[in-house]
Design a protein around this motif. Structure first.
Motif, PDB file in Angstrom:
ATOM      1  N   THR A  87       0.790  -1.402   0.477  1.00 32.54           N
ATOM      2  CA  THR A  87      -0.440  -0.299   0.074  1.00 32.54           C
ATOM      3  C   THR A  87       0.981   1.003   0.104  1.00 32.54           C
ATOM      4  O   THR A  87       1.983   1.248   0.975  1.00 32.54           O
ATOM      5  N   SER A  89       1.642   5.040   0.857  1.00 36.73           N
ATOM      6  CA  SER A  89       1.444   6.508   1.420  1.00 36.73           C
ATOM      7  C   SER A  89       0.169   6.917   0.422  1.00 36.73           C
ATOM      8  O   SER A  89      -0.021   8.183   0.906  1.00 36.73           O
ATOM      9  N   ASP A  90       1.215   7.765  -0.474  1.00 36.63           N
ATOM     10  CA  ASP A  90       0.334   8.012  -1.684  1.00 36.63           C
ATOM     11  C   ASP A  90      -1.008   7.480  -2.031  1.00 36.63           C
ATOM     12  O   ASP A  90      -0.788   6.778  -2.838  1.00 36.63           O
ATOM     13  N   THR A  91      -2.051   8.259  -1.643  1.00 34.03           N
ATOM     14  CA  THR A  91      -3.257   7.304  -2.069  1.00 34.03           C
ATOM     15  C   THR A  91      -3.240   7.792  -3.649  1.00 34.03           C
ATOM     16  O   THR A  91      -4.475   7.175  -3.896  1.00 34.03           O
ATOM     17  N   THR A  92      -3.177   8.435  -4.679  1.00 38.01           N
ATOM     18  CA  THR A  92      -3.131   8.825  -5.752  1.00 38.01           C
ATOM     19  C   THR A  92      -3.128   7.237  -6.337  1.00 38.01           C
ATOM     20  O   THR A  92      -2.740   6.935  -7.145  1.00 38.01           O
TER      21      THR A  92
END
Length: 231
Positions: A87, A89-92
């Motif tokens: 996953t 950390s940059d949610t994009t």
């Protein structure tokens, strides 16, 4: 002489600095970007013993964009790894899901967290049916011959020969451990261990006087006499 950052930024790399001077002729400018090391975090959960992330065979805490990272997860006893999730950390950036306990991913331009999901391993329940009856097995209320650790296993003995009943249940797991059974009459329950189990129903014979007092119906009395095991 001037300095600045007029060259474009590149994802995953630090901005390129450069120095230039005015010339009376055409010149070519070159810029150099430096790859940013991003963190690889590893988080264990229930059933996961450890998680590994390696770059070229060496355990890694960081990796730069485009690097191939090999990941693997080791389960605790009685569990198996279902998948590994990376996953960012940059949610994009979409998470990466690897089926099974090992695989590879390409490092994105972001810190990542590696986790693993598990399922409990089912174990077999083998019943040695006795000579004068049979044993039914239910797991969490449903008929089954498999259970996972900590499941509630229910045993029910039914005699199919007159004059016999259950004395007690014996349950031993494949590691040789005796499993405690809570017994009430012809029923018993136990908590499934992390191993296959073997169930034995120990029977006992009981004596009933076959007379008109205990069996007033002559037809039923004759039926009992014919079917009673006289051994």
């Amino acid at each position: 002489t001037s300095t600045g950052k007029l060259v474009p930024s590149v994802s995953g790399y630090s901005d390129a600095d450069y120095k230039w001077q005015y010339y009376t002729q055409n010149i070519t400018l070159y810029a150099k970007w430096t790859a940013i090391p991003y963190a690889i975090n590893k988080t264990t959960s229930e059933g996961v013993s450890s998680i590994s992330a390696q770059v070229e065979g060496t355990e890694a805490q960081h990796a730069t964009i485009g690097t191939t990272v090999s990941v693997s997860a080791l389960p605790d006893t009685t569990y198996q790894i279902q998948n590994i999730t990376i996953t960012p950390s940059d949610t994009t950036i979409d998470p990466i899901v690897i089926t099974g306990d090992q695989g590879q991913f390409t490092m994105p331009a972001s810190d990542v967290t590696v986790t693993a999901s598990t399922v409990k391993v089912p174990h077999n329940i083998t019943v040695n049916n006795p000579s004068h009856g049979n044993v039914d097995v239910k797991v969490n209320g449903e008929i089954s011959d498999q259970a996972v650790i900590e499941d509630s296993v229910e045993l029910t003995y039914t005699a199919h020969k007159a004059g016999w009943t259950l004395d007690h249940f014996e349950v031993v797991d494949s590691a040789g451990n005796t499993v405690q059974v809570v017994q009430e009459g012809n029923q018993g329950t136990f908590e499934m261990p992390g191993y296959d189990t073997n169930v034995i129903a120990v029977e006992k014979q009981f004596r009933v006087l076959i007379d008109e007092t205990n069996f007033p119906d002559s037809f039923f009395r004759e039926f009992v006499e014919e079917n009673l095991d006289k051994d």
